[in-house]
Design a protein around this motif. Structure first.
Motif, PDB file in Angstrom:
ATOM      1  N   THR A   1      26.716 -16.673 -74.496  1.00 33.41           N
ATOM      2  CA  THR A   1      26.982 -17.241 -73.229  1.00 33.41           C
ATOM      3  C   THR A   1      26.621 -16.296 -72.054  1.00 33.41           C
ATOM      4  O   THR A   1      26.024 -16.976 -70.981  1.00 33.41           O
TER       5      THR A   1
ATOM      6  N   THR B   1      29.953 -21.667 -77.489  1.00 32.91           N
ATOM      7  CA  THR B   1      31.048 -22.569 -77.953  1.00 32.91           C
ATOM      8  C   THR B   1      31.135 -23.843 -77.070  1.00 32.91           C
ATOM      9  O   THR B   1      31.356 -24.961 -77.211  1.00 32.91           O
ATOM     10  N   ASP B   2      31.317 -23.586 -75.413  1.00 33.34           N
ATOM     11  CA  ASP B   2      31.777 -24.531 -74.624  1.00 33.34           C
ATOM     12  C   ASP B   2      30.591 -24.739 -73.289  1.00 33.34           C
ATOM     13  O   ASP B   2      30.918 -24.054 -72.426  1.00 33.34           O
ATOM     14  N   PRO B   3      29.533 -25.297 -73.748  1.00 33.13           N
ATOM     15  CA  PRO B   3      28.575 -25.157 -72.678  1.00 33.13           C
ATOM     16  C   PRO B   3      29.151 -25.883 -71.334  1.00 33.13           C
ATOM     17  O   PRO B   3      28.608 -25.543 -70.153  1.00 33.13           O
TER      18      PRO B   3
ATOM     19  N   SER C   1      25.444 -25.688 -79.259  1.00 34.83           N
ATOM     20  CA  SER C   1      26.693 -25.108 -79.198  1.00 34.83           C
ATOM     21  C   SER C   1      27.325 -24.510 -80.720  1.00 34.83           C
ATOM     22  O   SER C   1      26.982 -25.496 -81.675  1.00 34.83           O
TER      23      SER C   1
ATOM     24  N   LYS D   1      30.614 -24.505 -81.490  1.00 27.43           N
ATOM     25  CA  LYS D   1      31.807 -24.777 -81.334  1.00 27.43           C
ATOM     26  C   LYS D   1      32.289 -24.769 -82.987  1.00 27.43           C
ATOM     27  O   LYS D   1      31.961 -25.337 -83.771  1.00 27.43           O
TER      28      LYS D   1
ATOM     29  N   ASN E   1      33.707 -19.018 -73.856  1.00 31.16           N
ATOM     30  CA  ASN E   1      33.507 -19.681 -75.178  1.00 31.16           C
ATOM     31  C   ASN E   1      34.904 -19.050 -75.963  1.00 31.16           C
ATOM     32  O   ASN E   1      35.469 -19.958 -76.675  1.00 31.16           O
TER      33      ASN E   1
ATOM     34  N   TYR F   1      22.745 -31.278 -74.763  1.00 29.60           N
ATOM     35  CA  TYR F   1      23.153 -30.072 -75.814  1.00 29.60           C
ATOM     36  C   TYR F   1      23.506 -30.716 -77.103  1.00 29.60           C
ATOM     37  O   TYR F   1      24.293 -31.666 -77.074  1.00 29.60           O
TER      38      TYR F   1
ATOM     39  N   THR G   1      25.602 -30.121 -81.092  1.00 27.92           N
ATOM     40  CA  THR G   1      26.518 -29.101 -81.791  1.00 27.92           C
ATOM     41  C   THR G   1      26.348 -29.696 -83.346  1.00 27.92           C
ATOM     42  O   THR G   1      26.164 -30.795 -83.634  1.00 27.92           O
TER      43      THR G   1
END
Length: 326
Positions: free
Chosen positions: A102, A125-127, A141, A143, A173, A290, A292
């Motif tokens: 990140t 993890t969390d764009p 990601s 995640k 994240n 994006y 995942t």
């Protein structure tokens, strides 16, 4: 006769000219793309992302040294250095910036915005929370499969009540993952004891604090500051008889007992395939939401489990991947 020779010479000259002189398009020069890779720090998960990224480019038909060059730089988990690296890429007008984790990704995005240089990220993890879900940026990601992890811990430790987690308060994240753990843990009969740190130097002391609270297990995130000192955490937890669960295979290889996690090489490869499309002009970052990875695997470290006196249920053992260090 002289007039005929003049006409023949003119015709020969026309035939010798490039095709563009006859109205046809001359073949363009081969494009050598320049890629700047900004990796936040050095540990196995992020290294695997970088390796996978290069594999993805190769799978897309791009050859390093022929189709692209790479300027790889490591920030050493230092935000200021991550920003300096991103600024240097921007000054060099690279064709693509790659942010691994990140902090490096957000640094690249900030440095590239005014020049409209495309940015590809991975291991975030969390764009959305990181502000990387719009503009000339996209990627993959990592995640965490939090519910799968909670279910795994419950099956391996039926009597456990409290899970301790260390995280960096400035890593979006990690903040996002902690919130999900706290939200879903009660569904599996757990409470979460989370301790936040602001730098890597605080992690081992925070681990001592968690251990003193008498947690039944510890679950690791993909938090870069924490992963960077994971061997020290494992040493302390092992002495206290507290199992530590990883978030991916490399952490299990280091000594975590088990993990429901993703394959970071595969994550990087997926990122490389996206980057190839952007480089070739087949798509813009805005065209590529994006991605995942939804699939995960169960990784176990049998020696670490045995040391903790944990027996793996047959249904888990059947599908688990043995990941003890060789």
């Amino acid at each position: 006769m002289k007039k005929f020779r003049m006409i023949a010479a003119a015709l020969a000259l026309v035939l010798a000219l490039p095709l563009t002189a006859c109205g046809q398009k001359e073949e363009s020069e081969h494009k050598m793309y320049s890629i700047g890779i900004n990796q936040y720090g050095e540990h196995a998960s992020l290294d695997n992302c970088r390796e996978g990224f290069l594999q993805g480019l190769a799978e897309a038909g791009l050859v390093e040294g022929t189709d692209f060059t790479v300027d790889y730089q490591n920030a050493g988990f230092d935000d200021n250095i991550a920003r300096q690296i991103a600024d240097s890429f921007s000054a060099a007008d690279v064709d693509l910036m790659v942010g691994i984790a990140t902090n490096s990704a957000t640094a690249c995005y900030a440095a590239a915005e005014n020049k409209d240089i495309p940015v590809i990220f991975t291991a975030i993890t969390d764009p959305v929370q990181a502000g990387l879900d719009s503009g000339n940026v996209t990627g993959t990601s990592d995640k965490l499969p939090v519910e799968a992890q909670l279910d795994l811990i419950r099956q391996l430790q039926p009597e456990a009540k409290t899970i301790g987690i260390l995280y960096t308060t400035s890593e979006p994240n990690s903040v996002s993952a902690i919130a999900e753990y706290q939200d879903k843990a009660p569904d599996y009969g757990f409470t979460i004891d989370a301790i936040g740190v602001t730098s890597q130097s605080e992690v081992t002391q925070a681990a001592d604090t968690l251990i003193s609270h008498g947690v039944d297990a510890m679950s690791n995130l993909t938090d870069n500051n924490v992963v960077g000192v994971l061997p020290s955490i494992l040493e302390k937890a092992n002495e206290a008889g507290i199992p530590v669960y990883g978030s991916e295979v490399e952490q299990v290889k280091l000594g975590c007992v088990a993990s429901a996690g993703i394959d970071y090489v595969q994550l990087g490869k997926q990122t490389g395939l996206m980057a190839a499309k952007v480089l070739r002009g087949e798509a813009t970052c805005a065209d590529l939401p994006y991605e995942t990875i939804s699939e995960y695997s169960i990784y176990i470290n049998s020696p670490a489990l045995d040391a903790m006196g944990i027996t793996v249920p047959a249904d888990i053992a059947e599908k688990a991947v043995e990941s003890s260090a060789q």
